[in-house]
Write a protein that holds these residues in place. Structure first.
Motif, PDB file in Angstrom:
ATOM      1  N   VAL A  22      -8.605  -4.369  -8.332  1.00  0.00           N
ATOM      2  CA  VAL A  22      -8.214  -3.284  -9.379  1.00  0.00           C
ATOM      3  C   VAL A  22      -7.602  -2.153  -8.749  1.00  0.00           C
ATOM      4  O   VAL A  22      -6.897  -1.586  -9.245  1.00  0.00           O
ATOM      5  CB  VAL A  22      -9.365  -3.264 -10.164  1.00  0.00           C
ATOM      6  N   SER A  23      -8.620  -1.655  -7.985  1.00  0.00           N
ATOM      7  CA  SER A  23      -8.196  -0.326  -7.103  1.00  0.00           C
ATOM      8  C   SER A  23      -6.787  -0.401  -6.380  1.00  0.00           C
ATOM      9  O   SER A  23      -5.629   0.368  -6.579  1.00  0.00           O
ATOM     10  CB  SER A  23      -8.973   0.054  -6.057  1.00  0.00           C
ATOM     11  N   ALA A  24      -6.334  -1.558  -5.908  1.00  0.00           N
ATOM     12  CA  ALA A  24      -5.169  -1.896  -5.227  1.00  0.00           C
ATOM     13  C   ALA A  24      -4.040  -1.630  -6.291  1.00  0.00           C
ATOM     14  O   ALA A  24      -2.875  -1.118  -5.960  1.00  0.00           O
ATOM     15  CB  ALA A  24      -4.849  -3.247  -4.587  1.00  0.00           C
ATOM     16  N   ASP A  25      -4.228  -2.376  -7.348  1.00  0.00           N
ATOM     17  CA  ASP A  25      -3.158  -2.323  -8.283  1.00  0.00           C
ATOM     18  C   ASP A  25      -3.029  -0.983  -8.985  1.00  0.00           C
ATOM     19  O   ASP A  25      -1.709  -0.605  -9.327  1.00  0.00           O
ATOM     20  CB  ASP A  25      -3.686  -3.321  -9.605  1.00  0.00           C
ATOM     21  N   HIS A  26      -3.962  -0.007  -9.068  1.00  0.00           N
ATOM     22  CA  HIS A  26      -3.833   1.158  -9.635  1.00  0.00           C
ATOM     23  C   HIS A  26      -3.071   2.138  -8.469  1.00  0.00           C
ATOM     24  O   HIS A  26      -2.184   2.805  -8.822  1.00  0.00           O
ATOM     25  CB  HIS A  26      -5.230   1.781  -9.873  1.00  0.00           C
ATOM     26  N   VAL A  27      -3.289   1.881  -7.152  1.00  0.00           N
ATOM     27  CA  VAL A  27      -2.722   2.647  -6.240  1.00  0.00           C
ATOM     28  C   VAL A  27      -1.110   2.010  -6.354  1.00  0.00           C
ATOM     29  O   VAL A  27      -0.563   2.779  -5.962  1.00  0.00           O
ATOM     30  CB  VAL A  27      -3.339   2.414  -4.725  1.00  0.00           C
ATOM     31  N   GLN A  28      -0.844   0.777  -6.355  1.00  0.00           N
ATOM     32  CA  GLN A  28       0.250   0.267  -6.327  1.00  0.00           C
ATOM     33  C   GLN A  28       1.241   0.944  -7.379  1.00  0.00           C
ATOM     34  O   GLN A  28       2.488   1.340  -7.153  1.00  0.00           O
ATOM     35  CB  GLN A  28       0.150  -1.272  -6.433  1.00  0.00           C
ATOM     36  N   SER A  29       0.483   1.133  -8.632  1.00  0.00           N
ATOM     37  CA  SER A  29       1.245   1.656  -9.794  1.00  0.00           C
ATOM     38  C   SER A  29       1.664   3.404  -9.668  1.00  0.00           C
ATOM     39  O   SER A  29       2.851   3.765 -10.057  1.00  0.00           O
ATOM     40  CB  SER A  29       0.481   1.686 -11.122  1.00  0.00           C
ATOM     41  N   MET A  30       0.709   3.852  -9.182  1.00  0.00           N
ATOM     42  CA  MET A  30       0.774   5.303  -8.666  1.00  0.00           C
ATOM     43  C   MET A  30       2.062   5.473  -7.598  1.00  0.00           C
ATOM     44  O   MET A  30       2.948   6.244  -7.540  1.00  0.00           O
ATOM     45  CB  MET A  30      -0.147   5.854  -8.247  1.00  0.00           C
ATOM     46  N   CYS A  31       1.972   4.572  -6.582  1.00  0.00           N
ATOM     47  CA  CYS A  31       2.943   4.594  -5.421  1.00  0.00           C
ATOM     48  C   CYS A  31       4.234   4.138  -6.024  1.00  0.00           C
ATOM     49  O   CYS A  31       5.425   4.917  -5.636  1.00  0.00           O
ATOM     50  CB  CYS A  31       2.568   3.556  -4.345  1.00  0.00           C
ATOM     51  N   GLN A  32       4.519   3.267  -7.006  1.00  0.00           N
ATOM     52  CA  GLN A  32       5.876   2.987  -7.613  1.00  0.00           C
ATOM     53  C   GLN A  32       6.425   4.360  -8.218  1.00  0.00           C
ATOM     54  O   GLN A  32       7.550   4.404  -8.234  1.00  0.00           O
ATOM     55  CB  GLN A  32       5.372   1.865  -8.408  1.00  0.00           C
ATOM     56  N   THR A  33       5.551   4.783  -8.957  1.00  0.00           N
ATOM     57  CA  THR A  33       5.888   6.296  -9.906  1.00  0.00           C
ATOM     58  C   THR A  33       6.242   7.196  -8.805  1.00  0.00           C
ATOM     59  O   THR A  33       7.306   7.868  -8.922  1.00  0.00           O
ATOM     60  CB  THR A  33       4.841   6.437 -10.688  1.00  0.00           C
ATOM     61  N   MET A  34       5.677   7.308  -7.774  1.00  0.00           N
ATOM     62  CA  MET A  34       5.953   8.603  -6.765  1.00  0.00           C
ATOM     63  C   MET A  34       6.788   8.194  -5.708  1.00  0.00           C
ATOM     64  O   MET A  34       7.196   9.224  -4.754  1.00  0.00           O
ATOM     65  CB  MET A  34       4.528   9.006  -6.386  1.00  0.00           C
TER      66      MET A  34
END
Length: 910
Positions: free
Chosen positions: A107-119
């Motif tokens: 779950v944490s990795a998915d959230h980090v991945q989403s933020m990195c995708q945005t930034m």
């Protein structure tokens, strides 16, 4: 020229320096780790950056560094806490990081991945991500490849192998091991994703897969006992944590599920981490896949440097190459990969990580370029060659196929994501490996008391253990154990049954049940190999061949007939002979009357006789034919051509008949004949007077019960409905019932067992030929690893005639063997000896014939004497009587062979 060369070198150096100077002096990298993960991951992250700093071949003027303390460079996060993850990532982005590594929580990795995708910040993952594979992806044609499936984010790369590729690796290994039947034992639902290719094997014919989930509790023993009871031997064990794998194996050992009969395939790629010391001697085959080679020089050197830094930092995590986890190695490789990508990118363009806020809409423009450099960069890391496809998935990687042996984990093959599995050897690896696994082990051997296969030893002392037994199969196991170097302990089967399958319940009994329950490692007896048993357990090649036959009471010898000399010819032939005799006699008589050449001159001295005489009177004709028949000849011989022709044909007839009679008479008088009411199974089936039965369980019963032949179906119906029951508990009871029945009971059993009893009990006999053909083999649990070794030992005993020698020992020598051989020898030697009972009829005929002849002679004397006395003596009956007495007196006078004629006696008296 020299000045020109120096100018070129300086210009090139200036360009390179400028290019290298395009990277900032310090490049910050963010690291996120779960609080539940091993602290070695965080230490690996720190030491890997130290190694990059010490390596002057890359990033020569720059260094990787963490963000100053308190800004979130390396952070431990509770798993599945999205709010805290967002906070930490924003802190890192605000400071200006080039990439973020981690975390491990899905779950944490998915959230980090989403933020990195945005930034547009590169995100490097090192954990297994099941979301990279969907059910539809797994069902696609294999030709599309496992590496072409879409990743969740173009800004993300994952050093951990793609779940679909790992799933294919599992399936390839299982197919290489040729496990047609196995059980998948998994912990979490996500584990089934990486087992999809393995589970799809059940779609293909020939694969039987059982899927079981580990319970939520820490006690797995009930489940393992149930698996043991069901005979599940090949197990694929999938657990998310290695500690759980160790617990399962420990409890499996406690319930007897780590013996030679079991094989385990561990899905964890950290096979080298587990401590297998206590399982080496258990015999269970434990295999799996390993991505890290802990014995590579690079791995040993890297771990050694980490330990040096630990000691310099005042810490002692004691990480070794044997405790280095795959995720820790991937974290190290991720740092090295990022450094190499930054180095390559800096030689082509400026790299300036920038700081911005999560509240805005800004992103790092160079982030896409850095991700592309990461995907195209190829390095050799602790986990092997690191290379990515266009979707950011690991490609062209290798896994080692390892197997637990006495000296530890041994590589037995490799698997490549492109080429598939390549086995160095296929298990089992010949005789040497099997003997190594069997050496000095003690096997429990289930058996049953059955002569001469396994018997209690006759002794006046109290015996224990194996010393109290002996027999044919006892000697076989003893010799095989000496060949293969194992020990054995015999165990009598609890329910005294060989092993039959209850079609209604699907349950086995007897020795087969004990093998499936794990109470025994082997089973040996007069246990025949059939379809049901072969489907449940494994058998060696047969050590003895046999077939179902009939044991019956030997028929009593037929008492000799007083007139047995008449037996060579049937009654019809005797009648025809008598008729032929009379017909030929009358023919000769009639022809002699017709032909003129049979009329003779009674007075040869007269040239012109008044009368002619025919010698072939009716009596002479009959005497001639009887003399020829008895091969004695006659004083009356035919002269005419016609009579001679009849005589010649009669002589030829008598030649053939007498020769045939003589030849057949020898057999009838010298061979003792026995009358048996049955001669085959068909004879039994056609009658109901003689009952027949068999042992109430075992292969013989199954043979009749499931037979499709009409004769055997009829016999089974008869046996099943006969009251009282014709079934017996064991072979001994059946043999004794045959002996007591006085020919009213027949018993179906194996021909080899019949041979044993007929060697000792001379009143028994085998009827007919075997009804089928089968063999006795050594049974063992399904999937047993030492089946090949035992079969080779049996084959060696066959080639050296040891099985033949042992059979002769227990059938014809030991325990009263050969007792009935004398009976057969005596019959053969005395075939030419005839007793009075055989030829007594000839004496009766002689005595009766002589008596009749004497009576006829007496009658002739009386008749002739009285007739002559009446003609010569003129007087009454008294004078006649005196004349007859005088004739009798001279007849009985043995002092002379002559007597005067009546006329001479009349002159003498006058």
């Amino acid at each position: 020229m020299f000045k020109h060369f120096i100018s070129i070198v300086l210009a090139t150096t200036w360009i390179l320096v400028v290019r290298v100077d395009a990277l900032p002096d310090v490049i910050y990298v963010g690291g996120l780790f779960d609080t539940t993960s091993d602290s070695a991951l965080e230490m690996t992250f720190r030491y890997s950056m130290q190694m990059v700093k010490a390596n002057r071949q890359i990033l020569t003027r720059s260094r990787l560094s963490r963000v100053p303390p308190g800004t979130g460079n390396v952070e431990f996060l509770p798993p599945n806490d999205s709010f805290l993850v967002s906070k930490k990532v924003c802190q890192m982005i605000r400071f200006g990081v080039a990439a973020i590594i981690g975390p491990q929580s899905e779950v944490s990795a998915d959230h980090v991945q989403s933020m990195c995708q945005t930034m547009k910040i590169p995100h490097i993952q090192t954990h297994w991500d099941p979301k990279r594979t969907t059910a539809m992806d797994l069902l696609k044609n294999e030709d599309q490849g496992y590496n072409g499936r879409k990743n969740n984010s173009p800004m993300s790369v994952n050093l951990y192998p793609h779940p679909a590729a790992v799933s294919r690796a599992y399936a390839d290994v299982i197919k290489g091991w040729k496990w047609k039947t196995f059980t998948v034992l998994y912990e979490e639902e996500d584990g089934l994703i990486r087992l999809q290719d393995l589970l799809q094997l059940s779609i293909n014919s020939g694969y039987k897969i059982t899927v079981r989930q580990l319970p939520d509790s820490d006690d797995y023993r009930p489940l393992l006992k149930e698996m043991k009871k069901m005979g599940e031997r090949n197990i694929v064990l999938d657990c998310s944590q290695l500690s759980r794998v160790s617990e399962v194996l420990q409890q499996a050992q406690q319930v007897g599920m780590t013996t030679l009969a079991q094989s385990y395939f561990i899905t964890s790629l950290d096979m080298h981490i587990l401590d297998y010391e206590e399982y080496k001697q258990g015999g269970a085959n434990i295999t799996g896949l390993r991505m890290i080679n802990p014995y590579r020089r690079e791995t040993i050197d890297t771990v050694g440097k980490w330990n040096i830094w630990e000691m310099s930092a005042g810490k002692n995590l004691n990480v070794t190459e044997k405790t280095l986890t795959l995720e820790a190695a991937l974290v190290h490789d991720a740092v090295q990969l990022l450094a190499k990508a930054l180095h390559d990118m800096g030689t082509n363009q400026d790299v300036t990580p920038r700081s911005f806020s999560c509240d805005g809409v800004d992103s790092w423009a160079q982030g896409n370029n850095l991700v592309n450099f990461i995907k195209t960069t190829e390095i050799e890391g602790l986990s092997g060659t690191i290379k990515f496809d266009s979707e950011g998935s690991r490609s062209n990687f290798n896994l080692s196929i390892v197997e637990l042996q006495t000296d530890g984990l041994t590589v037995v093959g490799t698997w490549n994501s492109i080429e598939g599995a390549d086995f160095i050897r296929l298990r089992p690896d010949g005789q040497s490996l099997i003997q190594e696994s069997l050496f000095n082990k003690t096997l429990i051997v289930s058996t049953i008391l059955s002569n001469p296969y396994f018997m209690m030893k006759e002794s006046d002392q109290i015996l224990k253990g194996n010393d109290q037994f002996e027999g044919f199969v006892f000697d076989i196991i003893d010799e095989i154990s000496k060949m293969l170097g194992f020990h054995y302990k015999f165990k009598l089967v609890d329910d005294s049954n060989w092993g039959s399958l209850n079609k209604m319940t699907g349950e086995w009994n007897g020795m087969i049940r004990e093998l499936l329950d794990g109470k025994a490692d082997l089973a040996i007896a007069d246990l025949s190999i059939n379809y049901d048993r072969e489907s449940a357990v494994d058998f060696t090649m047969p050590f003895l061949n046999t077939g179902i036959s009939i044991l019956y009471k030997k028929p009593q010898k037929k008492p000799p007939n007083l007139f047995s000399f008449l037996s060579p010819l049937s009654v019809e032939v005797w009648i025809y002979m008598c008729t032929a005799y009379l017909a030929v006699s009358l023919s000769i008589y009639a022809m002699s009357r017709i032909t003129p050449y049979e009329w003779n001159n009674p007075h040869p001295c007269r040239q012109q006789p008044d009368m002619l005489e025919n010698n072939f009177t009716i009596l002479n004709a009959m005497w001639f034919t009887i003399g020829s028949l008895m091969q004695q000849g006659s004083d009356v011989m035919p002269k005419a051509t016609s009579t001679r022709m009849v005589a010649g044909l009669w002589w030829f007839f008598t030649l053939i008949m007498i020769s045939s009679y003589t030849a057949n008479l020898a057999a009838f008088l010298t061979v003792e004949r026995m009358d048996s009411p049955i001669s085959s199974a068909e004879d039994l089936a056609k009658q109901t007077k003689i009952k027949y039965g068999l042992v109430g369980s075992g292969s013989t019963l199954d043979f009749f019960r499931y037979s499709t032949l009409p004769t055997q179906q009829r016999m089974w119906t008869f046996m099943e409905t006969t009251r009282p029951s014709v079934f017996v508990k064991n072979t001994k009871e059946g043999v004794e019932r045959v002996q007591r029945s006085n020919g009213q009971y027949a018993f179906f059993m194996e021909s080899t067992s019949i041979e044993f009893f007929t060697e000792r009990r001379c009143d028994l006999i085998q009827i007919g030929v075997p009804m089928d053909s089968k063999g006795y083999g050594i049974a063992m649990r399904p999937g047993s690893p030492f089946r090949a070794a035992l079969s080779q030992a049996v084959l060696k005993m066959q080639e050296t005639n040891r099985l033949l020698i042992l059979k002769k020992k227990w059938w014809a020598e030991m325990r009263g063997g050969g007792a009935c051989k004398d009976d057969g020898t005596k019959s053969a030697a005395s075939a030419a000896e005839l007793g009075l009972a055989n030829v007594g009829g000839i004496f009766v005929v002689l005595i009766l014939g002589s008596s009749v002849a004497f009576l006829i002679a007496t009658g002739e004397f009386v008749w002739k004497s009285r007739k002559l006395a009446l003609e010569e003596v003129d007087g009454g009956e008294g004078s006649v009587w005196k004349s007859m007495m005088s004739e009798l007196k001279m007849t009985l006078d043995c002092s002379s062979d002559t007597k005067p004629t009546r006329s001479q006696r009349s002159l003498t008296n006058s």
